[in-house]
Each structure stands twice: as C-alpha cells, then as structure tokens.
Design a protein around this motif. Sequence first.
Motif, PDB file in Angstrom:
ATOM      1  N   HIS A   1       0.834  -1.216   0.000  1.00 30.35           N
ATOM      2  CA  HIS A   1       0.000   0.000   0.000  1.00 30.35           C
ATOM      3  C   HIS A   1       0.858   1.251   0.000  1.00 30.35           C
ATOM      4  O   HIS A   1       1.892   1.305   0.651  1.00 30.35           O
ATOM      5  CB  HIS A   1      -0.940  -0.007   1.202  1.00 30.35           C
ATOM      6  CG  HIS A   1      -2.078  -0.956   1.033  1.00 30.35           C
ATOM      7  ND1 HIS A   1      -3.336  -0.555   0.669  1.00 30.35           N
ATOM      8  CD2 HIS A   1      -2.125  -2.307   1.150  1.00 30.35           C
ATOM      9  CE1 HIS A   1      -4.131  -1.622   0.574  1.00 30.35           C
ATOM     10  NE2 HIS A   1      -3.415  -2.690   0.864  1.00 30.35           N
TER      11      HIS A   1
ATOM     12  N   GLN B   1      -0.286   8.583  -0.261  1.00 31.08           N
ATOM     13  CA  GLN B   1      -1.624   9.067  -0.640  1.00 31.08           C
ATOM     14  C   GLN B   1      -2.534   9.020   0.581  1.00 31.08           C
ATOM     15  O   GLN B   1      -2.431   8.098   1.387  1.00 31.08           O
ATOM     16  CB  GLN B   1      -2.224   8.152  -1.719  1.00 31.08           C
ATOM     17  CG  GLN B   1      -1.353   7.937  -2.940  1.00 31.08           C
ATOM     18  CD  GLN B   1      -1.307   9.156  -3.830  1.00 31.08           C
ATOM     19  OE1 GLN B   1      -2.312   9.843  -4.005  1.00 31.08           O
ATOM     20  NE2 GLN B   1      -0.133   9.448  -4.373  1.00 31.08           N
TER      21      GLN B   1
ATOM     22  N   ASP C   1      -5.606   8.154   0.951  1.00 32.52           N
ATOM     23  CA  ASP C   1      -6.432   6.948   1.115  1.00 32.52           C
ATOM     24  C   ASP C   1      -5.607   5.661   1.054  1.00 32.52           C
ATOM     25  O   ASP C   1      -6.149   4.570   1.037  1.00 32.52           O
ATOM     26  CB  ASP C   1      -7.558   6.924   0.065  1.00 32.52           C
ATOM     27  CG  ASP C   1      -7.002   6.969  -1.350  1.00 32.52           C
ATOM     28  OD1 ASP C   1      -5.807   7.325  -1.510  1.00 32.52           O
ATOM     29  OD2 ASP C   1      -7.736   6.651  -2.295  1.00 32.52           O
ATOM     30  N   ARG C   2      -4.291   5.795   1.010  1.00 35.15           N
ATOM     31  CA  ARG C   2      -3.349   4.658   1.039  1.00 35.15           C
ATOM     32  C   ARG C   2      -3.751   3.526   0.079  1.00 35.15           C
ATOM     33  O   ARG C   2      -4.008   2.392   0.495  1.00 35.15           O
ATOM     34  CB  ARG C   2      -3.226   4.115   2.458  1.00 35.15           C
ATOM     35  CG  ARG C   2      -2.782   5.188   3.439  1.00 35.15           C
ATOM     36  CD  ARG C   2      -2.789   4.692   4.866  1.00 35.15           C
ATOM     37  NE  ARG C   2      -2.439   5.760   5.775  1.00 35.15           N
ATOM     38  CZ  ARG C   2      -3.315   6.581   6.354  1.00 35.15           C
ATOM     39  NH1 ARG C   2      -4.600   6.446   6.116  1.00 35.15           N
ATOM     40  NH2 ARG C   2      -2.913   7.537   7.158  1.00 35.15           N
ATOM     41  N   PRO C   3      -3.817   3.814  -1.218  1.00 33.13           N
ATOM     42  CA  PRO C   3      -4.286   2.807  -2.177  1.00 33.13           C
ATOM     43  C   PRO C   3      -3.325   1.625  -2.307  1.00 33.13           C
ATOM     44  O   PRO C   3      -2.143   1.754  -2.022  1.00 33.13           O
ATOM     45  CB  PRO C   3      -4.340   3.579  -3.502  1.00 33.13           C
ATOM     46  CG  PRO C   3      -3.337   4.674  -3.334  1.00 33.13           C
ATOM     47  CD  PRO C   3      -3.375   5.060  -1.882  1.00 33.13           C
TER      48      PRO C   3
ATOM     49  N   SER D   1      -8.063   5.042  10.902  1.00 27.67           N
ATOM     50  CA  SER D   1      -8.616   4.376   9.720  1.00 27.67           C
ATOM     51  C   SER D   1      -8.219   2.905   9.672  1.00 27.67           C
ATOM     52  O   SER D   1      -7.482   2.427  10.537  1.00 27.67           O
ATOM     53  CB  SER D   1      -8.196   5.089   8.427  1.00 27.67           C
ATOM     54  OG  SER D   1      -6.797   5.161   8.364  1.00 27.67           O
TER      55      SER D   1
END
Length: 442
Positions: free
Chosen positions: A163, A167, A169-171, A438
């Motif tokens: 991951h 970013q 949202d940690r894609p 999160s």
Amino acid sequence: MLRFILIALSIHAVHTQAAAPAETDTLTAMRVLRDECLGCHKPGKAKGGLLLTTREKMILGGDSGTSVIPGRAGESLLYELVLEDADPHMPPKKQLSKDQVTALQNWITQGAVWDASVFDELPVPQPVALAPVPVTYQPVLALALSPDEKTLAIAAGSRVHLHDLTQPDRPRLGSLSGHEEAIQSLAWTQDGTTLITGGFRQLKLWDITTFKTTGQISTGFVGNLTALALTTDGKILFAADGETGGAGFIHRIDLPGKKLLSTWKAHDDTLYALRLSPDGSSLASAGADKLARLWKVADSKLISTYEGHTSHVLSVAFNKDATQLATAGADREIKVWDVKSREQDVTLGDKKTAFTALAWTPDGKALVAVTEKGNGSIYTELKKHDGAQRSETAKQTKLTGIAAMLYSVAVTSDAKTVFAGGDAGKVWLWDAAGKQTSVIEP
Ligand code: HEC
C-alpha cells in the motif's frame, strides 16, 4: 542436505566395516534416542519411569532398574527391548531398522559415550502435504514499512499487499502471490527494491515494482519461517525456523548468493522473533522457552540470555543505541532490559492481556505494543524503576481498543502513525494520541 549425506555415509560405514568407528555409532545411536525414544522418555512423560535425556538418567534406568550397562549390550534392557521379539517392545509400535539396532548394540558395547550435540541438530524435515490456505484465512502475521516509509507491506494469509502511504487513502499498489501457505515474516532490503517473504520451508524474494519473484530458497528448512532479520548491507539474512513444538533454529543466509551458510539451535522451543540491533552488530531472538537471547552477528556466538518471563516471549525490539532491549510476553508483561547487565529496567503492561508485537521508533522515543485483545499502548519517557516508583516508569498513551486479535505492529519513525495487523487481512491505524483513525482492508 548435509545431514542426509552424513546419515547416508554413516549407514554405509556400518555396512562395509567390520568394526565401525565409535563416533559413527555414537551419532547414529543418539539420533535414534532423539528421534525414536525421547518423545516418551523425557521429563513430564517418563514412560516406565525412564528418562533418556542424559547418560546418567539412562544408566539409572526406570521402573525395572538400570537400562544400560556400558560395555555389555546383551545385558542392557535398552538394547533387549528394541529387538524384534521383545516384550514390551520399544518403540512400542515400530521396529527399528537393522542398522539402527546394530548401532545401538555397538554403541553400548563401546561404552555408550554420550554426545549431546545431536540434540542441537536441525531435525530431518518430515514430509508434509500442504493444503492451500483457505481464502478466508488471512491473519496479518507480519507488517513491514519500507525503509523510506512510503510503502507498507501487509502479509495477509498467503499473499502480500503493498500500500502507498504517500496518498491520503493509502491505495493498494499491487499484491505478491506465489506462496500457498501463510506468510509468517517479511523483510525489506535497505534500498526498498526487494521484499523477502518467509513461509513454510521457503523464502521468496520479490521485485516490488513488477510484483514478481526474483528468487527463492527452499532447501534446508524444517518448518515455518517465523521471523526474518536482514543486515543493512543486504548481505546476511537471519531466518527463524523450527518444527511445530520443536526447538527454534536460526539460519544464517548469504542473501545475494541465496545460500545457507550455517544453522544453530537458539531456543529449546519455537522461535517467534528476531531483531538486529541498529548498528547491526547483534541479533536478538525470542522464543516459547520464555527466553530472549542476544547473538553476535560476526560469529553467531551467544552474548546473553534474558530470563524472567513466565511464558512465551513473542516479540523483541531494541532502543536507539541498543543499550536496552524490550521483550513482549504471553505472560502479559513487557520487560525492558539493560542489554549489558541483563537486569530489568522497566516492566510495563496491566497484566490483563498477552502482548503479541512490539516496535520501537529509531530515535528510541516511543515503544509501541499491541495485544491479543485488540488493545495497545505507546510508551514514551521510559525510566528505570527503583522499586518505589514502579507506577511511573513510562508515560502511557493507550490505543483505542478494537474488537480483534492483533498479531503484528509497525510505527513510523516520527511515531505519528501506528499500524497493527489483525484477522481477515485488516490493518488498523492510530495517531500519536492513540486515536484509531482508519483501516486498510484487503
Ligand atoms: C510411544 C511411547 C514410547 C516410545 C516412542 C518409546 N517408549 Fe520406551 N517405554 C514406553 C512405555 C509405555 C514403557 C513402559 C512399558 C511397560 O512397562 O510395559 C516404556 C519402557 C521402556 C523401557 C523400560 C523401562 C523400565 O525400567 O521399565 C526401556 C528401556 C525403554 N522404554 C526404552 C525405549 C527406547 C530405547 C526407545 C526408542 C528406541 C523407546 N523406549 C521408545 C513408551 C515408549
């Protein structure tokens, strides 16, 4: 492999020579005791009252008296009971091979010389048929931040997900698939180009830009590779290995050459954790034998043993300059040891839950621990306790509890983000205040 060759050679020697050298018989005989007898003749399970763990105990014998008269095989119960028509017969449900029986006979005749080194040998791997890991079994047994802290590697069952932490949202960047068994351990090379995964009897190397394997090592291992530690120059990889319920071994591996250099028995029970000191000069190990140990990287010699936990030691971590070592135990305690004096500087934890994983920031300021009950803490300002001030040995910031078992932990070097891996491939995130922020889901 070497062991197979040695055994093949020793059997060959018994066949061809009238009087086999004593050393060969000793090794063969003692391997028979180790592999065929000790299971039922050890402390806690001394069948017939007989212990075969030392020469003295063996000679002392069991309920029927002495089991070995050195020099006189024919009058030794231990030899009589392994013969085909013996009653009772040893081992109870099996007939030893002719070579094994002959080796026992010669060994006793030659004085039953004891060579305890066979107890430290890596066991012969037993054949196993591995069923592929069910897709639903995805405990995050290992987590690893890349050295630049831009990528998080999450071992989820038989795969690793990468991951992007840059970013918001940690894609997911991609996944590594190739293991059929659960991945137990992870290590990054210092340049962040290669990830190493440890599974059952195999290590794989991955190029993390193509997500493809670039190599593997799959000989010389006997069980789950539960922990890995790689030197900063990427040359030497240490891997923890062992059969389920058996002793814990450390392999020293030449990583560029993909070659096993040496193996030694490090713990009497399963090894759970390995960690290199920040300067790379020593290696810490922890195991189910309630011990943590420190080894010299240069020659694999034992430096110290840390004794004090009352149950499995599941994780280890060093402070900044390796003057302190933290160990996390199934006994619900975190102990912080003075590396040199081996004294316990600090004891942490509320004694309510087992600690499963530890991470110490490189600056030594924050020590993070997570538990089997979904809790955890960030400890800062660690102070030595002097008895009177036991309650004020560190500042504790509790992590918001989550309803899941946690297996693994990683923390950014600024201590601002804590990652912990649970079941179903999930990784939870907390901030420095301990607030759960999160979740990364598979
Ligand atoms: C599966 C368990 C098991 C294994 C494996 C086993 N034993 Fe035993 N052993 C026993 C039991 C049970 C007894 C007691 C038998 C009895 O008294 O009838 C015993 C008794 C003995 C005794 C007699 C002790 C006494 O003083 O009465 C000797 C000697 C012995 N075993 C040797 C061996 C050797 C050598 C091996 C390996 C080649 C071996 N055993 C493997 C279960 C085991």
